[in-house]
Design a protein around this motif. Sequence first.
Motif, PDB file in Angstrom:
ATOM      1  N   ASN A 143       3.439  -2.200 -43.862  1.00 30.45           N
ATOM      2  CA  ASN A 143       3.959  -2.234 -42.506  1.00 30.45           C
ATOM      3  C   ASN A 143       3.513  -3.507 -41.805  1.00 30.45           C
ATOM      4  O   ASN A 143       2.616  -4.203 -42.261  1.00 30.45           O
ATOM      5  CB  ASN A 143       3.474  -1.015 -41.716  1.00 30.45           C
ATOM      6  N   ASN A 144       4.139  -3.783 -40.678  1.00 32.50           N
ATOM      7  CA  ASN A 144       3.767  -4.951 -39.883  1.00 32.50           C
ATOM      8  C   ASN A 144       2.411  -4.732 -39.212  1.00 32.50           C
ATOM      9  O   ASN A 144       1.992  -3.604 -38.971  1.00 32.50           O
ATOM     10  CB  ASN A 144       4.825  -5.214 -38.816  1.00 32.50           C
ATOM     11  N   SER A 172      10.940  -5.920 -35.663  1.00 35.05           N
ATOM     12  CA  SER A 172      10.515  -4.605 -36.150  1.00 35.05           C
ATOM     13  C   SER A 172      11.438  -4.074 -37.239  1.00 35.05           C
ATOM     14  O   SER A 172      11.126  -3.082 -37.887  1.00 35.05           O
ATOM     15  CB  SER A 172      10.414  -3.603 -35.000  1.00 35.05           C
ATOM     16  N   SER A 173      12.563  -4.740 -37.465  1.00 40.91           N
ATOM     17  CA  SER A 173      13.465  -4.288 -38.529  1.00 40.91           C
ATOM     18  C   SER A 173      13.014  -4.822 -39.900  1.00 40.91           C
ATOM     19  O   SER A 173      13.613  -4.496 -40.913  1.00 40.91           O
ATOM     20  CB  SER A 173      14.905  -4.719 -38.233  1.00 40.91           C
ATOM     21  N   SER A 174      11.970  -5.653 -39.908  1.00 38.38           N
ATOM     22  CA  SER A 174      11.411  -6.180 -41.158  1.00 38.38           C
ATOM     23  C   SER A 174      10.026  -5.592 -41.381  1.00 38.38           C
ATOM     24  O   SER A 174       9.436  -5.019 -40.470  1.00 38.38           O
ATOM     25  CB  SER A 174      11.296  -7.700 -41.078  1.00 38.38           C
ATOM     26  N   THR A 175       9.496  -5.780 -42.597  1.00 40.19           N
ATOM     27  CA  THR A 175       8.121  -5.367 -42.883  1.00 40.19           C
ATOM     28  C   THR A 175       7.361  -6.534 -43.496  1.00 40.19           C
ATOM     29  O   THR A 175       7.946  -7.574 -43.787  1.00 40.19           O
ATOM     30  CB  THR A 175       8.081  -4.160 -43.845  1.00 40.19           C
ATOM     31  N   LYS A 223       6.832   1.577 -34.254  1.00 43.67           N
ATOM     32  CA  LYS A 223       7.549   2.349 -35.275  1.00 43.67           C
ATOM     33  C   LYS A 223       7.362   1.762 -36.677  1.00 43.67           C
ATOM     34  O   LYS A 223       7.409   2.481 -37.666  1.00 43.67           O
ATOM     35  CB  LYS A 223       9.033   2.423 -34.934  1.00 43.67           C
ATOM     36  N   THR A 224       7.170   0.435 -36.769  1.00 40.46           N
ATOM     37  CA  THR A 224       7.045  -0.179 -38.097  1.00 40.46           C
ATOM     38  C   THR A 224       5.745  -0.955 -38.260  1.00 40.46           C
ATOM     39  O   THR A 224       5.618  -1.761 -39.183  1.00 40.46           O
ATOM     40  CB  THR A 224       8.225  -1.146 -38.389  1.00 40.46           C
ATOM     41  N   GLY A 225       4.798  -0.719 -37.365  1.00 43.88           N
ATOM     42  CA  GLY A 225       3.575  -1.481 -37.502  1.00 43.88           C
ATOM     43  C   GLY A 225       2.390  -0.897 -36.770  1.00 43.88           C
ATOM     44  O   GLY A 225       2.518   0.038 -35.983  1.00 43.88           O
TER      45      GLY A 225
END
Length: 168
Positions: free
Chosen positions: A2-3, A68-71, A93-95
């Motif tokens: 995750n980020n 946030s759409s990337s990791t 949500k992603t990090g």
Amino acid sequence: MNNIILCGFMGCGKTTVGKNLSKLANMKFVDMDKYIEEKANMTVSEIFDKFGESGFRDMEHQACVELSSSTDFVIAAGGGTLTFDRNVDVLSKTGTIVLIDASYETLCNRLKTDTKRPLLQCENRNEKIKELLDKRMPLYKKASTVTVNGNQTPKKVAEEILNKIKQH
């Protein structure tokens, strides 16, 4: 992975620590302000001048959505980014959001000759730092799940972040 999103007051070391951390964690690094500048083909100061703070904040939110759409990114968020719930919601949500907590004295010292940050181009810089820090710190603490001591060298801060995230 995750980020990892770095938050904290301007001058706490998000960019420098982020570059160190990205190497240690073998992740990509992005500085959100630079990302916005490249997309807008303007500096943050020019964006503030042309569109005002609210225009900049809209661009900043769009950057949060895109990043946030990337990791596998270490993201150095702008000093005000995580004072807005909409940005916290998207990025968390992603990090993992990490607060780099540097003291008022450290921040004043690091920012004493800054000419790039629009909010600090004022008569009494240290008063402005105190005012903004008092307003923003509770929001940073609310947004983050990990806090590290930002008064250390960038390499030490990066190592502490990695250790705390592994434990988290």
